[in-house]
Motif scaffolding. Structure first.
Motif, PDB file in Angstrom:
ATOM      1  N   ALA A  93     -14.687  53.915 -31.689  1.00 12.65           N
ATOM      2  CA  ALA A  93     -15.504  53.393 -31.089  1.00 12.65           C
ATOM      3  C   ALA A  93     -15.468  51.820 -30.989  1.00 12.65           C
ATOM      4  O   ALA A  93     -15.588  51.081 -29.935  1.00 12.65           O
ATOM      5  CB  ALA A  93     -17.066  53.717 -31.734  1.00 12.65           C
ATOM      6  N   HIS A  94     -15.453  51.205 -32.071  1.00  8.94           N
ATOM      7  CA  HIS A  94     -15.517  49.797 -32.223  1.00  8.94           C
ATOM      8  C   HIS A  94     -14.508  49.138 -32.933  1.00  8.94           C
ATOM      9  O   HIS A  94     -13.923  49.921 -33.795  1.00  8.94           O
ATOM     10  CB  HIS A  94     -16.797  49.250 -33.188  1.00  8.94           C
ATOM     11  N   ASP A 117     -13.459  50.015 -36.670  1.00  6.55           N
ATOM     12  CA  ASP A 117     -13.587  51.354 -37.110  1.00  6.55           C
ATOM     13  C   ASP A 117     -12.300  51.969 -37.465  1.00  6.55           C
ATOM     14  O   ASP A 117     -12.097  53.000 -38.253  1.00  6.55           O
ATOM     15  CB  ASP A 117     -14.164  52.257 -35.823  1.00  6.55           C
ATOM     16  N   TYR A 144     -21.605  59.406 -38.267  1.00  2.69           N
ATOM     17  CA  TYR A 144     -22.953  58.983 -38.818  1.00  2.69           C
ATOM     18  C   TYR A 144     -23.896  58.805 -37.927  1.00  2.69           C
ATOM     19  O   TYR A 144     -25.154  58.197 -38.248  1.00  2.69           O
ATOM     20  CB  TYR A 144     -22.669  57.940 -39.850  1.00  2.69           C
ATOM     21  N   HIS A 179     -19.842  56.342 -31.088  1.00  4.10           N
ATOM     22  CA  HIS A 179     -19.063  57.280 -31.948  1.00  4.10           C
ATOM     23  C   HIS A 179     -19.133  58.645 -31.450  1.00  4.10           C
ATOM     24  O   HIS A 179     -18.358  59.342 -31.358  1.00  4.10           O
ATOM     25  CB  HIS A 179     -19.097  57.265 -33.752  1.00  4.10           C
TER      26      HIS A 179
HETATM   27 ZN   LIG Z   1     -18.054  52.004 -35.302  1.00  2.08          ZN
END
Ligand SMILES: [Zn+2]
Length: 272
Positions: A13-14, A17, A140, A145
């Motif tokens: 996602a980022h 990660d 999470y 995500h």
């Molecule tokens: Zn992330």
């Protein structure tokens, strides 16, 4: 048996990660001659800014954060010897319920089919044998995500190319061990706050990959993202303890055309 090198694709996602849950496998498989492709879906604009500023606070400029995090991502990929970095460039959606969820270009509100088409194009180009992403809760609950999970599963379905697909996970036993060590070194470990328990019971995990020999690279990759508070938290462990605690990366296998028996200790079991 393969004429082309085996290929691993990790969809995250980022920027950052890739380091914690897959830094070890990216480093290890690159060292074994596997082509590694990292796809980072968002630009990370909702991350911490200079001096630890949070989005919306004075001094947090999203454009500056994007530039800084792109440079960090490039440095992290160099540490892990990632063969190809692909960024989809969607806007980071922030945590669930933030106004950024609905901002123009936000990943969370991009139609799954549209983003999956772009990822499918990359899957057709690189033809990964193995694809790794998150579970349906994004591990999470972060919207980006969850969205990374959704577009990956849609792109895999659409292309039918990867022989094996995995979701990252953490064994519950590792969480307990981690909390223990944090207490010992006097670092405050956030207690679960009514969230569903993270990770999986050990016996539900199909795949345990030893990445102990790559702890230094994984630590270096995480250190490349030192602008983000949660990474500083891990870096406090120091390289040796970090390697000890993060020396095995664990996954749940959700697609397999090889028939390799589980539990397995190699993402490419059945493909070599
Ligand atoms: Zn992330």
């Amino acid at each position: 048996m393969a004429e082309r090198p085996l290929t691993l694709m990790a969809v995250h996602a980022h920027p950052d990660d890739e380091a914690t849950s897959t830094g070890g496998i990216l480093a290890r498989y690159a060292a074994e001659g596997v082509t590694t492709v990292l796809v980072t879906c968002t630009d990370g604009r909702c991350g911490d800014g200079l001096g630890g500023t949070k989005p919306g606070e004075p001094g947090h400029d999203p454009g500056t954060v994007v530039t800084m995090r792109q440079a960090e991502l490039t440095a992290s990929c160099a540490a892990l010897k990632v063969t190809h970095l692909e960024t989809l460039g969607y806007a980071d959606s922030g945590m669930m319920g933030w106004p950024a969820n609905d901002a123009p270009g936000a990943f969370w509100t991009t139609p799954v089919a549209a983003a999956a088409d772009r990822l499918a194009e990359l899957i057709r180009r690189y033809r990964p044998d193995v694809v790794v992403t998150y579970d349906e809760n994004g591990f999470y609950g972060h919207p980006d995500h969850i969205q990374a999970h959704r577009i990956t599963m849609a792109a895999v379905e659409q292309t039918g190319i990867p022989a094996k697909v995995y979701w990252t996970t953490v064994p519950r036993s590792a969480f307990r061990q981690f909390g223990q060590v944090m207490k010992e070194i006097g670092v405050e470990f956030p207690e679960p706050d009514g969230q569903p328990e993270l990770g999986l019971p050990d016996d539900e995990i199909t795949t345990w990959v030893d990445v102990g020999a790559y702890g230094g690279q994984k630590f270096e990759s995480l250190a490349a993202h030192a602008s983000q508070a949660e990474n500083i938290f891990f870096l406090q462990l120091g390289e040796e303890r970090f390697t000890e605690l993060m020396g095995v990366e664990t996954f749940v296998r959700v697609r397999d055309t090889t028939g390799a028996p589980v539990p397995e200790d190699d993402l490419f079991a059945g493909l070599r």
